[in-house]
Structure formats: structure tokens, C-alpha cells
Write a protein that holds these residues in place. Structure first.
Motif, short mmCIF file in Angstrom:
data_model
loop_
_atom_site.label_atom_id
_atom_site.label_comp_id
_atom_site.label_asym_id
_atom_site.label_seq_id
_atom_site.Cartn_x
_atom_site.Cartn_y
_atom_site.Cartn_z
N ARG A 61 0.84 -1.20 0.00
CA ARG A 61 0.00 0.00 0.00
C ARG A 61 0.87 1.25 0.00
NH1 ARG A 61 -2.88 -2.34 4.33
NH2 ARG A 61 -2.41 -0.56 5.67
N ILE A 62 1.90 1.24 0.85
CA ILE A 62 2.79 2.39 0.92
C ILE A 62 3.48 2.63 -0.42
CG2 ILE A 62 4.91 3.29 1.98
CD1 ILE A 62 4.07 1.91 4.56
N MET A 63 3.91 1.55 -1.08
CA MET A 63 4.57 1.68 -2.37
C MET A 63 3.62 2.24 -3.42
SD MET A 63 7.36 1.53 -3.99
CE MET A 63 8.33 0.67 -2.74
N GLU A 73 2.61 11.62 1.35
CA GLU A 73 1.41 10.82 1.54
C GLU A 73 1.75 9.39 1.94
OE1 GLU A 73 -1.96 11.47 1.56
OE2 GLU A 73 -1.07 13.43 1.79
N ALA A 74 2.86 8.85 1.42
CA ALA A 74 3.28 7.50 1.80
C ALA A 74 3.63 7.45 3.30
CB ALA A 74 4.48 7.08 0.95
N LEU A 75 4.27 8.51 3.79
CA LEU A 75 4.59 8.56 5.22
C LEU A 75 3.32 8.66 6.07
CD1 LEU A 75 7.73 10.90 5.21
CD2 LEU A 75 7.66 8.45 5.79
N ARG A 76 2.34 9.43 5.58
CA ARG A 76 1.08 9.52 6.32
C ARG A 76 0.40 8.16 6.41
NH1 ARG A 76 1.02 14.65 3.71
NH2 ARG A 76 0.95 16.35 5.23
N ALA A 78 1.98 5.32 6.40
CA ALA A 78 2.81 4.49 7.28
C ALA A 78 2.55 4.78 8.75
CB ALA A 78 4.29 4.70 6.96
N THR A 79 2.05 5.97 9.09
CA THR A 79 1.76 6.28 10.49
C THR A 79 0.66 5.39 11.06
OG1 THR A 79 0.18 8.01 9.86
CG2 THR A 79 2.46 8.68 10.26
N GLY A 80 -0.13 4.75 10.19
CA GLY A 80 -1.18 3.85 10.66
C GLY A 80 -0.74 2.41 10.82
N SER A 81 0.54 2.17 10.70
CA SER A 81 1.07 0.81 10.80
C SER A 81 0.88 0.25 12.22
CB SER A 81 2.55 0.80 10.43
OG SER A 81 3.14 -0.44 10.73
N ASN A 82 0.67 -1.06 12.30
CA ASN A 82 0.59 -1.74 13.60
C ASN A 82 1.94 -1.80 14.29
OD1 ASN A 82 -2.18 -2.22 13.39
ND2 ASN A 82 -1.86 -4.11 12.21
#
Length: 456
Positions: A61-63, A73-76, A78-82
């Protein structure tokens, strides 16, 4: 110079008789019943979501978001990662990017779409049904950009509407008709510039030939396009690039590039192509006298009091500029030095009108931070739309010798729950078509309705 005006005691709303003769009655809300801004999906914060299966791995998804929307936007996402390590690292990088931007560049780290929305002449650009209006300079032809990534061309022949649509045409930001042609239109969008050639006598709804794409490195999204008076050169600016690019369109090559200190929001030739104004996403804007080769002329820079230039307009003789900023509830006026020795001391900006919010006699709200200004081709009427007001302020302007005057004329409101998304004056209005009118203001309302307002 006149004293600073304000919006107090503004004249009452003037009822405008609609132009019925050959002006098409347009309401695009019927054609855009369920739209999603900028392609297929949108967030309330003016950025896009990439819709992916729930089970898709986070890394994939990040890619996907990195490829489509960029690193911020990719970093945003990634902030929702478990994973606490991944989410905390992403938050740290976002915060670090914002601080670095504020420290060295005087503006926060923002995505291209956020910058487009912030500096657009169109109110609520990500969600607006109508994203832009552009009248042809010599013929009766109106280009209307809509949120479904298409541009519709309307003429006096209401039986045929030419539709310009292409897979590269995503997120239309600006348009400009090429002078001395009947159907060549430059469209700035997220993928650069698309040059369309539309046959004015065509009886089909779609052009047979695809557009030509102009793209240069990281010079996208393109947020400003402007032709020289002779139509030979096109200048473009991008909120993601600190370089302005001048194209020789017929050769499909770059004529000149000029790098300024910050990414550029707008670039505009003056009506006679004697000057060039470039505004950045920061406080600085640039002016160049281009009587000779552009790369050899001095570029002079000025800073706005607060914020960046939100919108500006040239007088038809190239000698005067009106502009508004993102941080001031004021209309500014600047006379332009025309001598060869152009320098910063020859050009000053004066506060012309106080646009602070007020309520008119009939209870209408008007004023506040400005969204866009447009000046009619005769330099007689100036229209200003606002970021939060549903009302347009119209002023009467006049030059008397060395003096420039501006007087409140009327204000214009739409229906209930409507606000003006974008505004434009008809460039090729002919007085004989309506003897009592001098200019026609075209309004794209938030509902998708387009209205024509004759001013006299």
C-alpha cells in the motif's frame, strides 16, 4: 492615488438580467451527479486515498501511494502501521520535514495536491464541480473544466458540446487559449501541460486527435499557463518546481528556463507581453521586463506583507497590477515602471481597498480573505470572490491621468447554499450584442451552474 476604500455601505445587490440571446444555459450538476475529486477518490483534507484491498500488505500500500502521490502521503499512510517502530518513524519524518521546510524554505512540507488547492483560483478546488472557466480571446467559445477531469467547450451552437478528455488529463488546474487560433487550448494539470487542437466546425463530441503533452523533469503539477500576445511562446509554472519554463510550442521544445528561489504558483505575461510576473508559494514574487531576451533581463523581486500572492490581474496597457494575498484582507495596487532601468525602487504596492468582512444593508455577508480577482478587458470592472463569503464584490475602476480610482459598484449572490467557485470576464464581448452592457462576468457556482452577468 485614492484613499483606502472599504466594504462598508456597499451598494445593494444589483439584479442582473440573464443573457438569453446566444449564451448557453449551463448547469453541469446534472452531468456530474456523483463525483470524486482528483480522479476517483478524495479526502476532506484535499489529498487522495488510493483504494486497495483490505488484505493487501502495508508495504505494498505504501509503495502504491508513494508512486501515485509522493513521499509525504506514503509517510502519512505508514503512520497507521501496527508496528510502533514504523509508525513512530513515519511521524518523526513528517514532523522533521515540516520543521525543515519552515526553517529553510519559509513554508511547511505539503503535498502537491495540498499546494494546488491552497493556491488555486478556484474555491474548494478538490471538490468543486467546476474547476475553471476560460473565454477565447476573439471568438465566442467558453472552456469549462470540471471535477471529472474533462473540459467542455461551449459555443453559440448549443447542439454540439466538444468534450476534451484523456487519460493523462488528471486534476485540471488552469487553461489558456492560444491567440490567433480558433481551437488550440493549453490545459495545465497534474501531469504537465496538454495541448489540444479542437476543430471549431466539428460535429462530433470528441476530438479525433489526442493532445500533445509537454512535460519537463519535475515540473508538475502545472498550476499556471500563459501565452505571449503573438501565441508563439507558452510559459508554465508549478507549485512543485522553482523553475518557470518558456515553451516554443510548435517545435515542442523549451526556449528558456529560469529558476527562482522557491516553487512557483503563477506565471503570467502582461497583455502586450512586455512584462512577466511570477509568484511563488512564499512571500516573494518576481517581475521582469522582457523587451529583449528573457534570460538576459534582470529579474526584480518583492515580498508581500503577509502570505503569498493569491491572485493578480494586469491592466490592458501592461502598466498596472492589482493583487491580493493569502494573508491580508486587502486589495493592493502597483504601477509598473516601463523604463529600461527597472528596479525595486520604481515599483511600490499601495493598499487600495480594505476587504474586511461586513454585512450589507440587506443582510448579505461580504468580504474576508480573497479567493480570486478578475479585471475586465476594458479596465472598467473588477470582481473579487472570497474564501468564505458567498458573495462577489464588483468595483468600478478608472484611470484619470496619473490617478487610479476604484469605487464600489455592486455585489452578486447566487441561490441559497451557493457560493462562487470560479469567475472570469468574457474577453471577446461585443457591445453591439447588448448595447447597454460593457462587460460580461461569468460565474461558476458551487452547484455546477454557470451564470453570465452583464455589467454597465
Amino acid at each position: 492615488m485614492c484613499a483606502v476604500r472599504n466594504l462598508q455601505n456597499f451598494p445593494s445587490n444589483v439584479p442582473i438580467s440573464p443573457l438569453r440571446l446566444h449564451y448557453p444555459e449551463l448547469n453541469l450538476s446534472r452531468e456530474l451527479p456523483h463525483h470524486h475529486p482528483v480522479g476517483q477518490h478524495a479526502r476532506d483534507d484535499c489529498t487522495r486515498d488510493v483504494m486497495v484491498p483490505v488484505a493487501e500488505p502495508l508495504s505494498k500500500r505504501i509503495m502504491s501511494i508513494l508512486i501515485e502521490l509522493g513521499p509525504a502521503e506514503a509517510l502519512r499512510e505508514a503512520t497507521g502501521s501496527n508496528s510502533k517502530l514504523v509508525s513512530s518513524t513515519a511521524r518523526y519524518l513528517l514532523t522533521f520535514g515540516d520543521r525543515i521546510g519552515k526553517l529553510f524554505l519559509s513554508y511547511p512540507c505539503q503535498t502537491s495536491l495540498e499546494l494546488v488547492a491552497k493556491h488555486s483560483q478556484t474555491r474548494n478546488w478538490p471538490k468543486s464541480a467546476i474547476r475553471g472557466l476560460c473565454w477565447h480571446p476573439t471568438t465566442f467559445k467558453l472552456a469549462v473544466a470540471t471535477v471529472d477531469d474533462s473540459v467542455r467547450l461551449f459555443t453559440t451552437n448549443t447542439q454540439v458540446t466538444l468534450l476534451l478528455k484523456n487519460g493523462l488529463q488528471k486534476g485540471v488546474t488552469c487553461m489558456a487559449w492560444r491567440p490567433f487560433t480558433s481551437g488550440e487550448l493549453a490545459i495545465g494539470c497534474l501531469n504537465g501541460v496538454l495541448l489540444w487542437s479542437a476543430d471549431p466546425n466539428s460535429l462530433i463530441a470528441r476530438p479525433l486527435t489526442p493532445p500533445t503533452q509537454l512535460v519537463h523533469g519535475k515540473h508538475r503539477p502545472v498550476t499556471s499557463v500563459s501565452w505571449t500576445k503573438d501565441g508563439q511562446q507558452l510559459i508554465t509554472a508549478s507549485v512543485a518546481d522553482s523553475t518557470v519554463v518558456v515553451w516554443r510550442v510548435d517545435q515542442q521544445r523549451i526556449s528558456v528556463t529560469h529558476r527562482v528561489g522557491m516553487p512557483c504558483a503563477f506565471a503570467s505575461w502582461s497583455p502586450n507581453s512586455s512584462h512577466l510576473l511570477v509568484s511563488t508559494i512564499g512571500k516573494t514574487f518576481y517581475l521582469c521586463n522582457v523587451q529583449s531576451r528573457l534570460e538576459r533581463r534582470p529579474w526584480m523581486s518583492w515580498d508581500t506583507p503577509h502570505g503569498s500572492i493569491q491572485s493578480f490581474a494586469w491592466s490592458r496597457d501592461d502598466r498596472h497590477i492589482l493583487f491580493v494575498t493569502t494573508g491580508d484582507k486587502l486589495l493592493f495596487y502597483s504601477p509598473i515602471a516601463t523604463q529600461e532601468g527597472l528596479d525595486a525602487t520604481n515599483n511600490r504596492a499601495f493598499q487600495l481597498v480594505d476587504l474586511t468582512e461586513t454585512t450589507t444593508d440587506d443582510g448579505s455577508e461580504i468580504g474576508g480573505l480573497p479567493q480570486a480577482i478578475v479585471w475586465c478587458p476594458l479596465d472598467r470592472f473588477l470582481a473579487i470572490s472570497f474564501k468564505n463569503s458567498p458573495t462577489i464584490a464588483v468595483f468600478f475602476t478608472a484611470f484619470r491621468g496619473q490617478q487610479f480610482s476604484v469605487e464600489p459598484y455592486c455585489f452578486l449572490s447566487g441561490g441559497s447554499m451557493e457560493y462562487p467557485a470560479c469567475i472570469a470576464f468574457q474577453e471577446n464581448f461585443r457591445a453591439e450584442s447588448m448595447a447597454s452592457a460593457q462587460s460580461v462576468l461569468t460565474i461558476g457556482w458551487s452547484s455546477g451552474r454557470i451564470e453570465y452577468c452583464p455589467l454597465k
